[in-house]
Design an enzyme around this catalytic site. Structure first.
Site, mmCIF file in Angstrom:
data_model
loop_
_atom_site.group_PDB
_atom_site.id
_atom_site.type_symbol
_atom_site.label_atom_id
_atom_site.label_comp_id
_atom_site.label_asym_id
_atom_site.label_seq_id
_atom_site.Cartn_x
_atom_site.Cartn_y
_atom_site.Cartn_z
ATOM 1 N N LYS A 7 0.805 -1.196 0.000
ATOM 2 C CA LYS A 7 0.000 0.000 0.000
ATOM 3 C C LYS A 7 0.845 1.255 0.000
ATOM 4 O O LYS A 7 0.355 2.348 -0.255
ATOM 5 C CB LYS A 7 -0.878 0.004 1.273
ATOM 6 C CG LYS A 7 -1.902 -1.120 1.280
ATOM 7 C CD LYS A 7 -2.726 -1.147 2.579
ATOM 8 C CE LYS A 7 -2.016 -2.034 3.539
ATOM 9 N NZ LYS A 7 -2.761 -2.621 4.632
ATOM 10 N N GLY A 8 2.135 1.103 0.307
ATOM 11 C CA GLY A 8 2.988 2.270 0.512
ATOM 12 C C GLY A 8 3.085 3.226 -0.676
ATOM 13 O O GLY A 8 3.263 4.431 -0.498
ATOM 14 N N PHE A 63 13.617 5.126 10.538
ATOM 15 C CA PHE A 63 12.284 4.682 10.135
ATOM 16 C C PHE A 63 11.416 5.909 9.868
ATOM 17 O O PHE A 63 11.257 6.762 10.733
ATOM 18 C CB PHE A 63 11.660 3.804 11.213
ATOM 19 C CG PHE A 63 10.488 3.030 10.693
ATOM 20 C CD1 PHE A 63 10.675 1.866 9.974
ATOM 21 C CD2 PHE A 63 9.194 3.480 10.909
ATOM 22 C CE1 PHE A 63 9.588 1.158 9.464
ATOM 23 C CE2 PHE A 63 8.104 2.778 10.404
ATOM 24 C CZ PHE A 63 8.297 1.612 9.689
ATOM 25 N N VAL A 64 10.886 5.981 8.645
ATOM 26 C CA VAL A 64 10.124 7.169 8.254
ATOM 27 C C VAL A 64 8.641 6.841 8.057
ATOM 28 O O VAL A 64 8.281 5.696 7.795
ATOM 29 C CB VAL A 64 10.689 7.803 6.961
ATOM 30 C CG1 VAL A 64 12.023 8.465 7.227
ATOM 31 C CG2 VAL A 64 10.833 6.772 5.841
ATOM 32 N N ASP A 120 14.419 0.090 1.201
ATOM 33 C CA ASP A 120 15.070 0.116 2.518
ATOM 34 C C ASP A 120 16.148 -0.961 2.544
ATOM 35 O O ASP A 120 17.317 -0.688 2.231
ATOM 36 C CB ASP A 120 13.997 -0.091 3.597
ATOM 37 C CG ASP A 120 14.516 0.117 5.007
ATOM 38 O OD1 ASP A 120 15.709 -0.135 5.236
ATOM 39 O OD2 ASP A 120 13.737 0.534 5.883
ATOM 40 N N GLU A 165 7.572 2.668 -6.368
ATOM 41 C CA GLU A 165 7.675 2.315 -4.956
ATOM 42 C C GLU A 165 7.842 3.568 -4.094
ATOM 43 O O GLU A 165 8.380 4.573 -4.553
ATOM 44 C CB GLU A 165 8.884 1.403 -4.726
ATOM 45 C CG GLU A 165 8.541 -0.052 -4.538
ATOM 46 C CD GLU A 165 7.827 -0.354 -3.226
ATOM 47 O OE1 GLU A 165 7.057 0.485 -2.716
ATOM 48 O OE2 GLU A 165 8.034 -1.457 -2.709
ATOM 49 N N ASP A 166 7.390 3.476 -2.859
ATOM 50 C CA ASP A 166 7.615 4.572 -1.923
ATOM 51 C C ASP A 166 9.051 4.561 -1.411
ATOM 52 O O ASP A 166 9.697 5.590 -1.329
ATOM 53 C CB ASP A 166 6.615 4.520 -0.753
ATOM 54 C CG ASP A 166 6.569 3.162 -0.063
ATOM 55 O OD1 ASP A 166 7.069 2.164 -0.631
ATOM 56 O OD2 ASP A 166 6.034 3.085 1.050
ATOM 57 N N LYS A 176 17.197 4.179 1.200
ATOM 58 C CA LYS A 176 18.072 4.174 2.385
ATOM 59 C C LYS A 176 19.432 3.565 2.048
ATOM 60 O O LYS A 176 19.568 2.863 1.045
ATOM 61 C CB LYS A 176 17.398 3.377 3.498
ATOM 62 C CG LYS A 176 16.208 4.108 4.125
ATOM 63 C CD LYS A 176 15.873 3.527 5.479
ATOM 64 C CE LYS A 176 14.493 3.936 5.922
ATOM 65 N NZ LYS A 176 14.082 3.247 7.153
HETATM 66 O O1 LIG Z 1 13.406 -2.516 0.851
HETATM 67 P P1 LIG Z 1 12.598 -3.232 1.879
HETATM 68 O O2 LIG Z 1 13.354 -3.406 3.173
HETATM 69 O O3 LIG Z 1 12.047 -4.528 1.386
HETATM 70 O O4 LIG Z 1 11.357 -2.292 2.282
HETATM 71 C C1 LIG Z 1 10.560 -1.582 1.374
HETATM 72 C C2 LIG Z 1 9.142 -2.081 1.325
HETATM 73 O O5 LIG Z 1 8.556 -2.113 2.642
HETATM 74 C C3 LIG Z 1 7.355 -1.347 2.668
HETATM 75 O O6 LIG Z 1 6.230 -2.117 2.394
HETATM 76 P P2 LIG Z 1 5.498 -3.077 3.446
HETATM 77 O O7 LIG Z 1 5.962 -4.472 3.212
HETATM 78 O O8 LIG Z 1 5.641 -2.530 4.830
HETATM 79 O O9 LIG Z 1 3.988 -2.979 2.989
HETATM 80 P P3 LIG Z 1 3.103 -1.641 2.841
HETATM 81 O O10 LIG Z 1 3.559 -0.975 1.573
HETATM 82 O O11 LIG Z 1 1.713 -2.146 2.739
HETATM 83 O O12 LIG Z 1 3.344 -0.788 4.051
HETATM 84 C C4 LIG Z 1 7.558 -0.340 1.565
HETATM 85 O O13 LIG Z 1 6.329 0.151 1.099
HETATM 86 C C5 LIG Z 1 8.301 -1.116 0.520
HETATM 87 O O14 LIG Z 1 7.422 -1.853 -0.311
HETATM 88 O O1 HPA Z 2 11.297 3.526 7.029
HETATM 89 C C1 HPA Z 2 10.237 2.917 6.702
HETATM 90 N N1 HPA Z 2 9.016 3.408 7.071
HETATM 91 C C2 HPA Z 2 7.855 2.780 6.746
HETATM 92 N N2 HPA Z 2 7.807 1.642 6.071
HETATM 93 C C3 HPA Z 2 8.975 1.108 5.671
HETATM 94 N N3 HPA Z 2 9.209 -0.023 4.975
HETATM 95 C C4 HPA Z 2 10.532 -0.118 4.836
HETATM 96 N N4 HPA Z 2 11.174 0.902 5.437
HETATM 97 C C5 HPA Z 2 10.214 1.701 5.969
#
Ligand SMILES: O=P(O)(O)OC[C@H]1O[C@H](OP(=O)(O)OP(=O)(O)O)[C@H](O)[C@@H]1O
Ligand code: HPA
Ligand SMILES: [Mg+2]
Length: 187
Positions: free
Chosen positions: A47-48, A156-157, A107, A103-104, A135
């Site tokens: 969802k990010g 963590f953002v 990380d 992607e948002d 990151k």
């Molecule tokens: O590079 P990484 O360490 O893999 O992290 C990045 C991913 O983590 C978060 O999604 P999450 O799995 O939390 O799902 P969300 O988008 O629904 O919050 C974010 O939106 C990326 O998709």
């Molecule tokens: O820094 C963060 N914030 C929120 N969601 C995330 N998923 C990976 N890294 C992050």
């Protein structure tokens, strides 16, 4: 939702709304230049990526289709579990399509590494990545993110789509949380 609604939960604003919006326009201009005359398919990662996808798509002049994948590796914590699960697959067949993953954040890079190999196996004409935030750990990974908005420190953002335990996604800026919100142990 804004800074006042967050009260003591907010540690600081890392990227103000105006900077985010200016960067989205910059990224859109680069993408427009690169995909001129091509049939572009944006793949948002739920969802990010909802906020960046919605703003980026509207800033493009290139006609683009939009599809979504939902994957999750974080659950409710602040650390990646390392296990990526598909919660929702694409509706579109991407064979011979020009695919841009939106992607948002990158990380650890685990989500995108996994997603790229998954989508590559479906033989798109091209496959690139646009990530609003990156990151330091992701920089070390063998992951070619063609369009990066901001390189940010290893904190963590939240906000602009990014959550902590499903909260704070509807902030218009990117910020960091006060330690008391994590229960003091970093999640
Ligand atoms: O590079 P990484 O360490 O893999 O992290 C990045 C991913 O983590 C978060 O999604 P999450 O799995 O939390 O799902 P969300 O988008 O629904 O919050 C974010 O939106 C990326 O998709
Ligand atoms: O820094 C963060 N914030 C929120 N969601 C995330 N998923 C990976 N890294 C992050
Ligand atoms: Mg998340």
């Amino acid at each position: 939702m804004d800074e006042k609604d967050l009260g003591k939960d907010l540690a600081k604003v890392l990227i103000p709304e105006a900077d985010l919006q200016a960067k989205v326009k910059e990224l859109a201009a680069q993408i427009d230049a690169d995909y001129e005359g091509k049939d572009l398919l944006l793949v948002g990662v739920l969802k990010g990526a909802v906020m960046i996808m919605a703003d980026l798509a509207r800033a493009l002049h290139t006609p683009a289709s939009m599809d979504w994948m939902a994957v999750s590796s974080y659950g409710s914590g602040t650390k990646s579990s390392g296990v990526v699960r598909i919660l929702k697959d694409l509706d579109t067949d991407i064979l011979d399509r020009h695919v841009l993953i939106v992607e948002d954040i990158v990380d650890s890079g685990l989500t995108l590494s996994w997603l790229v190999s998954n989508l590559r196996s479906r033989n798109p004409a091209s496959l690139e990545i646009c990530a609003l935030l990156r990151k330091p750990e992701a920089v070390k990974m063998d992951l070619n993110v063609k369009y990066v908005g901001f390189d940010i420190p290893n904190e963590f953002v939240i906000g602009y789509g990014l959550d902590y335990a499903e909260k704070y996604r509807n902030l218009p800026f990117v910020g960091t949380l006060a330690p008391h919100v994590y229960g003091g142990n970093g999640g």
